[in-house]
Design an enzyme around this catalytic site. Structure first.
Site, PDB file in Angstrom:
ATOM      1  N   LYS A 116       0.734  -1.314  -0.010  1.00 45.65           N
ATOM      2  CA  LYS A 116      -0.115  -0.263  -0.101  1.00 45.65           C
ATOM      3  C   LYS A 116       0.997   1.180   0.000  1.00 45.65           C
ATOM      4  O   LYS A 116       0.572   2.339  -0.594  1.00 45.65           O
ATOM      5  CB  LYS A 116      -0.926  -0.046   1.305  1.00 45.65           C
ATOM      6  CG  LYS A 116      -2.163  -0.826   1.139  1.00 45.65           C
ATOM      7  CD  LYS A 116      -3.069  -0.848   2.287  1.00 45.65           C
ATOM      8  CE  LYS A 116      -4.411  -1.480   2.063  1.00 45.65           C
ATOM      9  NZ  LYS A 116      -4.277  -2.894   1.917  1.00 45.65           N
ATOM     10  N   LYS A 158      -3.021   0.913   8.718  1.00 50.28           N
ATOM     11  CA  LYS A 158      -3.285   0.041   7.924  1.00 50.28           C
ATOM     12  C   LYS A 158      -2.054  -1.236   7.765  1.00 50.28           C
ATOM     13  O   LYS A 158      -0.864  -0.621   7.847  1.00 50.28           O
ATOM     14  CB  LYS A 158      -3.724   0.603   6.498  1.00 50.28           C
ATOM     15  CG  LYS A 158      -4.868   1.344   6.314  1.00 50.28           C
ATOM     16  CD  LYS A 158      -5.064   1.506   4.821  1.00 50.28           C
ATOM     17  CE  LYS A 158      -6.360   2.218   4.935  1.00 50.28           C
ATOM     18  NZ  LYS A 158      -6.680   2.707   3.398  1.00 50.28           N
ATOM     19  N   GLY A 164      -8.990  -6.874   3.098  1.00 47.32           N
ATOM     20  CA  GLY A 164      -9.997  -7.346   3.909  1.00 47.32           C
ATOM     21  C   GLY A 164     -10.107  -6.928   5.254  1.00 47.32           C
ATOM     22  O   GLY A 164     -10.716  -7.566   5.853  1.00 47.32           O
ATOM     23  N   GLY A 165      -9.708  -5.769   5.464  1.00 45.96           N
ATOM     24  CA  GLY A 165      -9.801  -5.318   6.855  1.00 45.96           C
ATOM     25  C   GLY A 165      -8.878  -5.688   7.844  1.00 45.96           C
ATOM     26  O   GLY A 165      -8.739  -5.548   8.863  1.00 45.96           O
ATOM     27  N   HIS A 208     -17.032   4.712   0.442  1.00 52.44           N
ATOM     28  CA  HIS A 208     -16.001   3.975  -0.203  1.00 52.44           C
ATOM     29  C   HIS A 208     -16.650   3.599  -1.581  1.00 52.44           C
ATOM     30  O   HIS A 208     -17.660   2.920  -1.702  1.00 52.44           O
ATOM     31  CB  HIS A 208     -15.928   2.469   0.450  1.00 52.44           C
ATOM     32  CG  HIS A 208     -15.024   1.618  -0.075  1.00 52.44           C
ATOM     33  ND1 HIS A 208     -14.187   0.849   0.861  1.00 52.44           N
ATOM     34  CD2 HIS A 208     -14.567   1.403  -1.143  1.00 52.44           C
ATOM     35  CE1 HIS A 208     -13.277   0.168   0.124  1.00 52.44           C
ATOM     36  NE2 HIS A 208     -13.606   0.402  -0.829  1.00 52.44           N
ATOM     37  N   HIS A 235     -14.535  -3.353   8.518  1.00 52.42           N
ATOM     38  CA  HIS A 235     -13.875  -2.993   7.328  1.00 52.42           C
ATOM     39  C   HIS A 235     -13.989  -4.102   6.221  1.00 52.42           C
ATOM     40  O   HIS A 235     -13.088  -3.946   5.173  1.00 52.42           O
ATOM     41  CB  HIS A 235     -12.304  -2.999   7.571  1.00 52.42           C
ATOM     42  CG  HIS A 235     -11.988  -1.965   8.793  1.00 52.42           C
ATOM     43  ND1 HIS A 235     -12.452  -0.465   8.589  1.00 52.42           N
ATOM     44  CD2 HIS A 235     -11.477  -1.906  10.106  1.00 52.42           C
ATOM     45  CE1 HIS A 235     -11.885   0.094   9.689  1.00 52.42           C
ATOM     46  NE2 HIS A 235     -11.345  -0.772  10.502  1.00 52.42           N
ATOM     47  N   GLU A 275      -9.794   1.859  -5.592  1.00 52.82           N
ATOM     48  CA  GLU A 275     -10.761   2.123  -4.646  1.00 52.82           C
ATOM     49  C   GLU A 275     -10.372   3.422  -4.167  1.00 52.82           C
ATOM     50  O   GLU A 275      -9.152   3.925  -3.741  1.00 52.82           O
ATOM     51  CB  GLU A 275     -10.665   1.092  -3.305  1.00 52.82           C
ATOM     52  CG  GLU A 275     -10.828  -0.439  -3.881  1.00 52.82           C
ATOM     53  CD  GLU A 275     -11.253  -1.242  -2.893  1.00 52.82           C
ATOM     54  OE1 GLU A 275     -10.975  -0.958  -1.822  1.00 52.82           O
ATOM     55  OE2 GLU A 275     -11.612  -2.564  -3.173  1.00 52.82           O
ATOM     56  N   ARG A 291      -6.883  -7.959  -9.121  1.00 52.18           N
ATOM     57  CA  ARG A 291      -7.655  -8.828  -9.210  1.00 52.18           C
ATOM     58  C   ARG A 291      -9.199  -8.726  -9.474  1.00 52.18           C
ATOM     59  O   ARG A 291      -9.634  -7.638  -9.632  1.00 52.18           O
ATOM     60  CB  ARG A 291      -7.580  -9.940  -7.964  1.00 52.18           C
ATOM     61  CG  ARG A 291      -7.879  -9.090  -6.765  1.00 52.18           C
ATOM     62  CD  ARG A 291      -8.108 -10.020  -5.530  1.00 52.18           C
ATOM     63  NE  ARG A 291      -8.259  -9.247  -4.318  1.00 52.18           N
ATOM     64  CZ  ARG A 291      -9.482  -8.695  -3.852  1.00 52.18           C
ATOM     65  NH1 ARG A 291     -10.324  -8.767  -4.512  1.00 52.18           N
ATOM     66  NH2 ARG A 291      -9.447  -8.094  -2.736  1.00 52.18           N
TER      67      ARG A 291
END
Length: 649
Positions: A116, A158, A164-165, A208, A235, A275, A291
């Site tokens: 990230k 993060k 996936g949180g 989101h 999340h 996102e 993906r």
């Protein structure tokens, strides 16, 4: 196009890929673990190869085994689905080295977006708007704490390699920071094998929004409009829809162009999702998923495009068949994720056997994506998602109505699921009005069944139980008029409480006496269906008998499990330190003889990729610890015990 592909995944996404492959005349190879040897994706594929034990790390995440399975069966390409190895650059590289086509982006593109922090640096260079934060390489606690203090609260932690949180924490007070960093590092290391973190300013009421992009190997790229994924819990997305409601055309196309620029910056190919956080009229880059997304069906329903077919075409070298100008978004689509989890018990994952299963009627407006079938055992080793229900409508209101009707038609008994929770969300006025944010679910908590609904469900269970008992005794097969067989006194256990129920005949109707009062009903029972008329309103429900003397009563907007008194719990058992679900003990934090206060964390149990902390229900001294780290436990097993007060004295 390929003649045979291997799907390196399981469950509903494996079934989804097989469906398109079969449509195109492509042979498919499934892979499976011990838990999945009878799974639906194994049954649907042309061939299947065993990978290993149930744990994903010993089976689905074994790159060498997956590659060997493809070579053994002659598969020329591998579709990774989502999760597992789908965003693993080493796996994509291994496929290339073995001359097997990876149906997805290149390893370099996956690596570019896999971190990230690195992804955000790349996106900043590409001119994509970014949130203030820290994405640096100095990961010492001192450095992270200093950066966090300079950014201030609220703050988001993060996992740098996350999704996936997992490894994500929101810090509202700097006093929580040190513990939050430690927990995020621990969870990130466990989930991704990497404990690097990044920090960002936390937007309190964002939406989101994500944009579906697609690139071919020739460099052509398009965006297939947007999705709103704001409704999340811990999340993780719960409800998704396309297109995102309430966006101006200017914002919609600005986000689309930013997403395509993001893909072009890393020479992307295949399906991807960019996102964004939307704060008012300003959007910020969050991450890029290299993906196919779980929520891709809503995009398919509004564009009429099979995204898996596009993946296969692009991976085989074909150019995109449509340009941006050719793409249209028609109507609205909404998707819910059905999870094996218990909303009445802090959404803890549920595992066990599916005793009875019914799906809604499928049509061009209603779609079900699933990898389960009646009789399956839902394991604690994998993600608890059971299925996705998706509905389309000419407008958003019609799509919501169609989805609500479809969700009412889904009925599963055997383990807890979130059906009723989803029905409640879909009926929330704020959701219907499109007042969405990532805090929506926290702001609209689960409410308990009201007395009227509970009474009606218990009355239906009593009528069904009486009729079934008489049918068995008299070996009758025709429908029964329950009023003939009254009076009758019986008891049920409802939400840990004993409910005596009395049925009587009164004026050719059924008088049902409950702890909360009486109901006078016109009632009939035919097989599993109970029809009651109360105050001139006729309601039909379905009652399913389950193992362990339980009944599950399904209405269109709610359900309720009732038990015969044999399953009732004494007050001494309530609040005991027992395992709330099947799982693995990962950490024991107390020893026999240790004095604990109410609420102290005693033990951590992991199930379905999530940690669950067992806390002390009261003050006392621990007598025994029955399990150690690494032990498997079953739901209901005693984990620890207290010393008796007499022993302590």
């Amino acid at each position: 196009m390929f003649s045979k592909i291997l799907i390196a995944n399981r469950g509903e996404i494996a079934c989804r890929v097989i469906e398109t492959a079969q449509k195109l005349g492509i042979k498919t190879v499934a892979v499976y673990s011990d838990s999945d040897y009878k799974a639906l994706h194994v049954q649907l594929a042309d061939e299947a190869v065993y990978l290993g034990p149930s744990s994903a790390i010993d089976s689905y995440l074994q790159i060498d085994k997956v590659i060997a399975a493809a070579k053994q069966t002659g598969a020329s390409a591998i579709h990774p689905g989502y999760g597992f190895l789908s965003e693993n650059a080493d796996f994509a590289e291994a496929c290339q080295q073995q001359k097997i086509q990876f149906i997805g982006p290149t390893a370099s593109a996956i690596r570019a977006m896999g971190s990230k922090s690195e992804a955000k640096a790349l996106m900043a260079e590409a001119g994509v708007p970014m949130l203030p934060g820290y994405h640096g390489s100095d990961q010492s606690d001192e450095s992270l704490i200093n950066k966090a203090e300079s950014l201030g609260c609220p703050l988001m932690i993060k996992a740098a390699m996350g999704g996936g949180g997992k490894g994500m924490r929101v810090i509202h007070d700097l006093a929580e920071l040190e513990a939050g960093l430690a927990a995020a590092k621990r969870e990130s290391l466990k989930s991704f094998g990497d404990d690097r973190l990044l920090l960002e300013r936390f937007v309190t009421r964002p939406r989101h929004i994500e944009v579906q992009i697609f690139f071919d190997q020739q460099g052509n790229g398009v965006f297939l409009f947007d999705r709103d994924c704001s409704l999340q819990r811990r999340h993780q997305k719960v409800i998704e829809e396309a297109p995102a409601p309430g966006l101006s055309s200017e914002i919609r196309f600005a986000m689309g162009e930013a997403a395509v620029n993001a893909g072009r910056a890393i020479n992307y190919q295949g399906a991807g999702t960019v996102e964004f956080l939307l704060d008012g009229n300003q959007f910020y880059f969050m991450e890029m998923n290299t993906r196919l997304q779980v929520e891709h069906p809503v995009t398919e329903m509004v564009t009429g495009i099979d995204l898996v077919e596009w993946q296969l075409e692009v991976a085989s070298g074909l150019p995109l068949q449509l340009s941006q100008e050719d793409l249209n978004c028609t109507g609205n689509a909404v998707e819910v994720r059905l999870y094996a989890e218990d909303p009445d018990n802090s959404f803890l994952p549920s595992s066990g056997r599916i005793h009875d299963l019914r799906w809604p009627e499928i049509s061009d407006r209603v779609r079900v994506d699933t990898g389960i079938q009646q009789g399956d055992h839902i394991s604690s080793h994998y993600d608890p998602m059971l299925a996705k229900l998706i509905a389309w409508g000419e407008d958003r209101q019609q799509a919501i109505a169609n989805l609500s009707e479809a969700l009412a038609g889904y009925q599963q008994s055997g383990l807890a699921d979130n059906r009723d929770f989803l029905l409640s969300l879909l009926s929330e006025p704020d959701f219907i009005d499109g007042q969405l944010s990532t805090g929506f679910i926290d702001e609209h908590p689960v409410t308990e069944l009201n007395q009227q609904k509970t009474d009606l469900a218990v009355a239906a269970a009593a009528l069904y139980w009486q009729t079934q008992s008489l049918s068995e005794q008299k070996r009758l097969s025709q429908p029964l008029n329950t009023n003939q067989y009254l009076p009758k006194l019986m008891s049920f256990t409802v939400q840990e409480q004993l409910w005596p129920v009395k049925l009587e005949n009164k004026d050719n109707k059924t008088l049902v006496s409950l702890p909360s009062g009486q109901l006078l009903l016109d009632a009939s029972v035919e097989q599993q269906r109970v029809t009651v008329e109360l105050e001139a309103q006729k309601v039909t429900c379905r009652v399913v008998a389950m193992p362990d003397s339980q009944l599950k009563v399904f209405f269109n907007d709610f359900s309720l499990v009732v038990s015969l008194p044999v399953l009732s719990h004494s007050q001494d058992q309530i609040g005991a330190m027992t395992a709330p679900m099947n799982g693995t003990v990962t950490n024991v934090m107390v020893q026999p003889g240790e004095e604990v206060g109410e609420g102290k964390a005693l033990l951590i149990l992991e199930a379905m990729k999530m940690e669950h902390t067992i806390k002390a229900p009261k003050e006392g001294v621990i007598a025994s610890v029955f399990y150690q780290s690494g032990d498997q436990v079953e739901a209901g097993a005693s984990l620890l015990s207290y010393k008796d007060e007499a022993d302590v004295a």
